[in-house]
Structure formats: C-alpha cells, structure tokens
Design a protein around this motif. Structure first.
Motif, PDB file in Angstrom:
ATOM      1  N   SER A  66       0.614  -1.528  -0.012  1.00 37.29           N
ATOM      2  CA  SER A  66      -0.315  -0.078  -0.190  1.00 37.29           C
ATOM      3  C   SER A  66       1.133   1.335  -0.079  1.00 37.29           C
ATOM      4  O   SER A  66       2.131   0.975   0.163  1.00 37.29           O
ATOM      5  CB  SER A  66      -0.949   0.067   1.134  1.00 37.29           C
ATOM      6  N   SER A  67       0.189   2.480  -0.395  1.00 41.10           N
ATOM      7  CA  SER A  67       1.385   3.771  -0.065  1.00 41.10           C
ATOM      8  C   SER A  67       1.834   3.827   1.730  1.00 41.10           C
ATOM      9  O   SER A  67       1.181   3.613   2.304  1.00 41.10           O
ATOM     10  CB  SER A  67       0.199   4.959  -0.417  1.00 41.10           C
ATOM     11  N   PHE A  68       2.084   4.268   1.138  1.00 41.96           N
ATOM     12  CA  PHE A  68       3.655   4.951   2.941  1.00 41.96           C
ATOM     13  C   PHE A  68       2.598   5.480   3.902  1.00 41.96           C
ATOM     14  O   PHE A  68       1.987   4.865   5.000  1.00 41.96           O
ATOM     15  CB  PHE A  68       4.417   5.514   2.873  1.00 41.96           C
ATOM     16  N   LYS A  69       1.585   6.753   3.100  1.00 38.67           N
ATOM     17  CA  LYS A  69       0.404   7.224   4.224  1.00 38.67           C
ATOM     18  C   LYS A  69      -0.644   6.358   4.397  1.00 38.67           C
ATOM     19  O   LYS A  69      -0.594   6.057   5.888  1.00 38.67           O
ATOM     20  CB  LYS A  69      -0.068   8.409   3.673  1.00 38.67           C
ATOM     21  N   LYS A 152     -13.796   6.984   4.206  1.00 41.29           N
ATOM     22  CA  LYS A 152     -14.496   7.077   3.523  1.00 41.29           C
ATOM     23  C   LYS A 152     -14.931   8.615   2.789  1.00 41.29           C
ATOM     24  O   LYS A 152     -14.802   9.259   1.676  1.00 41.29           O
ATOM     25  CB  LYS A 152     -15.092   5.772   2.757  1.00 41.29           C
ATOM     26  N   ASP A 153     -15.794   9.290   3.594  1.00 40.34           N
ATOM     27  CA  ASP A 153     -16.369   9.770   4.055  1.00 40.34           C
ATOM     28  C   ASP A 153     -15.855  11.748   3.706  1.00 40.34           C
ATOM     29  O   ASP A 153     -16.529  11.617   3.429  1.00 40.34           O
ATOM     30  CB  ASP A 153     -18.117   9.715   3.820  1.00 40.34           C
ATOM     31  N   ARG A 159     -11.638   2.094  -0.770  1.00 36.93           N
ATOM     32  CA  ARG A 159     -12.308   1.099  -0.060  1.00 36.93           C
ATOM     33  C   ARG A 159     -11.447   0.231   0.335  1.00 36.93           C
ATOM     34  O   ARG A 159     -11.284  -0.350   0.929  1.00 36.93           O
ATOM     35  CB  ARG A 159     -13.345   0.488  -0.955  1.00 36.93           C
ATOM     36  N   GLN A 160     -10.394  -0.363  -0.716  1.00 39.57           N
ATOM     37  CA  GLN A 160      -8.578  -0.884  -0.748  1.00 39.57           C
ATOM     38  C   GLN A 160      -8.079  -0.826   0.352  1.00 39.57           C
ATOM     39  O   GLN A 160      -7.326  -0.812   1.038  1.00 39.57           O
ATOM     40  CB  GLN A 160      -8.533  -0.635  -2.269  1.00 39.57           C
ATOM     41  N   LYS A 168      -9.524  -5.491   6.750  1.00 40.48           N
ATOM     42  CA  LYS A 168     -10.746  -6.664   6.109  1.00 40.48           C
ATOM     43  C   LYS A 168     -10.713  -6.965   4.888  1.00 40.48           C
ATOM     44  O   LYS A 168      -9.840  -6.431   4.037  1.00 40.48           O
ATOM     45  CB  LYS A 168     -11.720  -5.814   6.800  1.00 40.48           C
ATOM     46  N   SER A 169     -11.677  -7.214   4.187  1.00 39.45           N
ATOM     47  CA  SER A 169     -11.744  -7.807   3.092  1.00 39.45           C
ATOM     48  C   SER A 169     -12.504  -6.461   2.623  1.00 39.45           C
ATOM     49  O   SER A 169     -13.312  -5.594   3.207  1.00 39.45           O
ATOM     50  CB  SER A 169     -13.014  -8.839   2.768  1.00 39.45           C
ATOM     51  N   GLU A 170     -12.387  -6.152   1.287  1.00 43.87           N
ATOM     52  CA  GLU A 170     -13.299  -4.838   1.032  1.00 43.87           C
ATOM     53  C   GLU A 170     -14.882  -5.051   0.685  1.00 43.87           C
ATOM     54  O   GLU A 170     -15.606  -4.239   1.136  1.00 43.87           O
ATOM     55  CB  GLU A 170     -13.127  -5.078  -0.637  1.00 43.87           C
ATOM     56  N   GLY A 171     -15.061  -6.454   0.800  1.00 49.62           N
ATOM     57  CA  GLY A 171     -16.710  -6.845   0.839  1.00 49.62           C
ATOM     58  C   GLY A 171     -16.733  -6.478   2.335  1.00 49.62           C
ATOM     59  O   GLY A 171     -17.768  -5.861   2.628  1.00 49.62           O
TER      60      GLY A 171
END
Length: 279
Positions: A66-69, A152-153, A159-160, A168-171
């Motif tokens: 993932s990104s460092f952030k 998110k908001d 979501r990824q 967790k999973s994206e689901g």
C-alpha cells in the motif's frame, strides 16, 4: 529514481530525517482524523507520536503493498482502536446531556464565553458545529464503522485502502460503510432541526443566537448547501452534503476549533467519559 522514491528508500534504510519528511506530508490530516476518532487533543497528540515512533521502529516491515501514508494510517488506527475499545459507544442524545449540563453549570458557561472572547480559534461557526455534530453522531457507531465512515466520507480513502487499514476484505468494508451511513442518516433525520422541522436538536441555532448576531446566523445558514437543499433532497443526499461540508473543515486548526473543543469536552463530561474540563 524520482526524489520522492529516493526519500522513501532512505527512510527504509533508517534515515530519520527522510522518514520525518514523509510523515510530515500527511501529519496534519492524520491528527485531524485521530481527533475525530478520539475527541481529545491530548490523546490525539499521544497517539500521533506513538504512531510515528512505532512506524519508524517497524519501517523495515513496509513492503510497499500500500502507500506509505496508508501503512502509517493503519498503525495509527490500530493504536486508536485499542484505546477506543476501553470506552463505551455514545448514545444519540449525548448532545442533549451536554446541553443540560451546560445550562445548569455556571463555570461551563463561563468557559464558553471566555473561549469565545479570548481565543483566536474561539469563534462560533455554524459550519464547524455541524462538523462537531457529525463527530458526535459517528461515535454512536461501532469503532470499525466509525473508522470506515471517516476514512471514506471525510478523507476520501478508497475501499481498498480502508480494507488495508482495517485488515478486512473490501466486502466487509462495503458492509461497514452501508451500515454506518444508514445509522448516521437515521439519527440526523430524527435530530437535526436545520434540515428537519421536526428535529429534536436545536443546538446549532441556540448557540448561534448566543455567539453570533441574528443577521450573521441567517446569512451563514443561507450559505450552507445542506440547509438550502433540505426540503427537496433525499435524506441520503443530505448526508452526502453534510459529509462534504465536514471534509472541508480542520477540527484542530479552524477558526472555531477551541470553542468546539470546549463543547466537545462538555459533552464528554456529561456522558461521564471525563471527570473535568481542561482549558
């Protein structure tokens, strides 16, 4: 190799200055995010510091998946999650309890007035109080729902990315977002008198009447898209407009940040989460 990748490579080799440079790029956003979760400035500072130390200590484990952030946000979120597990979820009427406490306690009223008059971040702003309300209502969610909603908001993580942060999973993240938004929408619709004439909470208008001239209050209300759209938009659309408004506010450094923090402390005192207000 571009300069950013070179800095990351140096950080991975243990260069503290390179690590600090990368961390500093998103540190204000990280602190803002943690404050929304923790609702306490000292706890926010502590966990931001602990996240820095832990991330630097474990920098060799960063594999670039993932990104460092995102990786640092995962570390900070885990620290905040462990801290929040010790606390109870808030009830939707937490602000009502705070109002009752403030109205019956002279020294709290004096703190509000002193902060408003003496702090350069002590203004009362309707938009910022809507942000405060968003935070309070998000505290009624499960911790994972709250984290997912805010990431998110408010901070536009994908979501990824949220799935990586929560492990967790994206689901599962999609489910957390659906449930969290549904509850937020329901509480807002029942409580917020700015968008629902039958709403039970008039705190925004009441405080504006105390700390802002009536003309200013009306002027500010007309600037808020959510308020102007209240009669024609769906509850879900109003939630989206509210989230967009909140996303534009820094709860730590805005013009009314000190006033909102005192109100937040009053709320936490009212629900027995803290024993006194520190000013």
């Amino acid at each position: 190799m571009d300069n950013q990748n070179k800095i990351l490579e140096n950080a991975l080799e243990g260069d503290i200055n390179a690590f600090q440079s990368l961390f500093a790029e998103f540190q204000p956003q990280l602190k803002s995010y943690l404050y929304r979760l923790l609702t306490d400035r000292n706890d926010t500072e502590d966990i931001t510091h602990d996240a820095f130390v832990k991330a630097f200590d474990k920098i060799s484990t960063f594999k670039g998946n993932s990104s460092f952030k995102t990786w640092v946000f995962q570390i900070a979120t885990n620290l905040a999650y462990d801290f929040l597990k010790k606390r109870k979820r808030w009830l939707p009427n937490a602000q009502d309890q705070a109002k009752s406490l403030a109205m019956s306690t002279e020294y709290i009223q004096q703190l509000f007035e002193m902060t408003n008059k003496t702090s350069y971040k002590g203004r009362y702003e309707l938009k910022e109080h809507i942000d405060f309300c968003f935070t309070c209502i998000s505290k009624t969610l499960t911790i994972e729902e709250q984290i997912a909603i805010i990431l998110k908001d408010i901070y536009s993580f994908s979501r990824q990315e949220i799935a990586a942060i929560l492990d967790k999973s994206e689901g599962v993240v999609k489910h957390l977002l659906f449930n969290g938004r549904k509850l937020m929408v329901e509480i807002f619709d029942n409580r917020c008198a700015l968008i629902n004439k039958n709403g039970t909470c008039h705190q925004c208008s009441e405080l504006a009447g105390i700390y802002n001239p009536k003309q200013t209050k009306q002027s500010e209300l007309l600037k808020i898209k959510m308020v102007k759209s209240a009669e024609k938009e769906s509850k879900e659309k109003l939630y989206e407009l509210r989230a967009n408004l909140v996303a534009a506010i820094d709860p730590i450094n805005s013009k009314g940040a000190d006033m909102q923090d005192i109100i937040m402390q009053c709320t936490r005192l009212a629900i027995n989460e803290i024993e006194t207000i520190q000013n």
